[in-house]
Design a protein around this motif. Structure first.
Motif: not given
Length: 401
Positions: A27-29, A31-32, A34-35, A82, A84-85, A88-89
């Motif tokens: 899930p972290l990757d 988000l990474l 996506r950002i 983004f 917020r992402a 979250e990350a």
């Protein structure tokens, strides 16, 4: 007599498997990735009228004038999701990463946050330039040379411009010819890449995840060899290896990897015999243009300065200055000479080698973290390790025709 029984001892929990660790990091990757896709600033920094405006600027600089660019830039707003992402990350990085990787992810998230801020400031010099200096550095940054003495990159740049006489090779290689050279080199390296000609491109070439873009102009013979080494053996190999890594941080790039990956690619140019005097002068002039930008010089003043004082052609002076001033001042280009000097010393001292720096988009400072990830089964050696001998002979022959 009352019988007593000892409580059964709790079984020790088994360590999570590599698959379980990667599933927790996934899930972290996500988000990474996506950002980072949102943070790719190049599309926002390419003016709609880039080609026609560049022609006008070159003509005026050639007349000794100091023109004012009239670029048509698209403005973009970063959606709140983004920002917020990123938060979250960071929380996921604290909770799910092995300790050795946390600093690597945190540092890259910090960079991406600055990238997003720059995108929102495109076209606003007052806001974007301090962010660019923070993100990409200036000529004031120090680098340790082979004599172990630290020196400012701007000092090296000025020395190069003073020592190396102006010279520019004739451009005789058609863009379609160079495109085929790059395709052939990629195939020889085992890479699956597209090569496209882009009339809006400021640089001679640029490499994405699965494509190489080249400018719609002619190229010199040495320049063509240089671009094969730089884009294919450097950036494209690193990008292709990154896709094979279990962790996406090595695909997105670690903090500081921009300068070090450019430095690696320039070292490959040197090994290919394509780092000629003109190229060294261009790398130096990019530092000077960056520092002049941050000191308040206008586009026209800097372009005319490079043309009149340092002997660059009007076209080269405009292209160098344009790279510093694009988007209002997203000046990344001091990082090229800095990265080259830094990687060159690391290679000579044995602190890094070409294939270690091509495991993905990685900076020298994160090589120990990569080694830790390898020991934990979260990273592995590079899949693609082509050499100059693998790809350059055909490219050189093609360029010489």
């Amino acid at each position: 007599m009352i019988a007593t029984t000892e409580p059964a001892a709790a079984k020790p929990e088994s360590a999570p498997s590599i698959a379980e660790i990667l599933a927790g990091i996934a899930p972290l990757d996500a988000l990474l990735l996506r950002i980072s896709r949102e943070a790719r600033v190049l599309p926002a920094l390419t003016p709609a009228n880039a080609a026609s405006e560049r022609a006008r600027l070159v003509e005026q600089v050639g007349k000794g004038e100091a023109p004012v660019p009239r670029w048509e830039l698209a403005r973009r707003r970063i959606e709140p999701a983004f920002w917020r992402a990123i938060d979250e990350a960071r929380a996921l990085a604290r909770d799910r990463l092995p300790p050795a990787l946390r600093a690597t992810y945190f540092a890259r998230l910090d960079e991406l946050e600055v990238d997003l801020a720059m995108i929102e400031c495109v076209g606003d010099p007052v806001r974007v330039r301090p962010l660019a200096a923070r993100r990409f550095g200036t000529g004031m940054r120090e680098v340790v040379l082979e004599d172990a003495q630290p020196v400012r990159v701007s000092t090296v740049a000025r020395g190069l411009l003073e020592r190396i006489a102006p010279s520019e090779e004739a451009r005789v290689v058609e863009p379609e010819t160079l495109a085929q050279m790059l395709r052939d080199a990629a195939r020889a390296a085992g890479l699956d890449l597209e090569v496209r000609i882009d009339a809006r491109l400021v640089a001679g070439a640029a490499t994405g995840d699965r494509a190489v873009f080249i400018a719609a102009r002619r190229f010199g013979r040495t320049e063509s060899r240089r671009l094969v080494a730089h884009e294919i053996l450097g950036h494209a190999v690193a990008a292709s290896n990154a896709t094979k890594q279990p962790l996406r941080i090595f695909e997105v790039g670690t903090a500081g990897s921009f300068a070090d990956q450019e430095g690696l690619a320039i070292c490959l140019e040197e090994q290919a015999g394509a780092l000629d005097p003109h190229r060294m002068r261009v790398l130096a002039a990019r530092v000077i243009a960056t520092d002049r930008l941050h000191s308040g010089a206008s586009f026209g003043e800097t372009a005319r300065f490079l043309f009149k004082q340092h002997g660059f052609s009007a076209e080269s002076a405009v292209l160098i200055t344009e790279r510093a001033h694009r988007g209002g001042g997203v000046a990344r280009d001091a990082g090229y000479l800095y990265g080259y000097l830094r990687v060159r010393v690391a290679l000579k001292n044995g602190d890094a080698c070409l294939d270690r720096l091509r495991v993905g988009r990685i900076g020298i400072d994160d090589l120990p973290a990569f080694d830790d990830a390898c020991r934990e089964g979260l990273a592995h050696p590079p899949t693609f390790t082509p050499t100059l001998a693998d790809v350059m002979p055909a490219a050189i022959d093609e360029a010489a025709e």
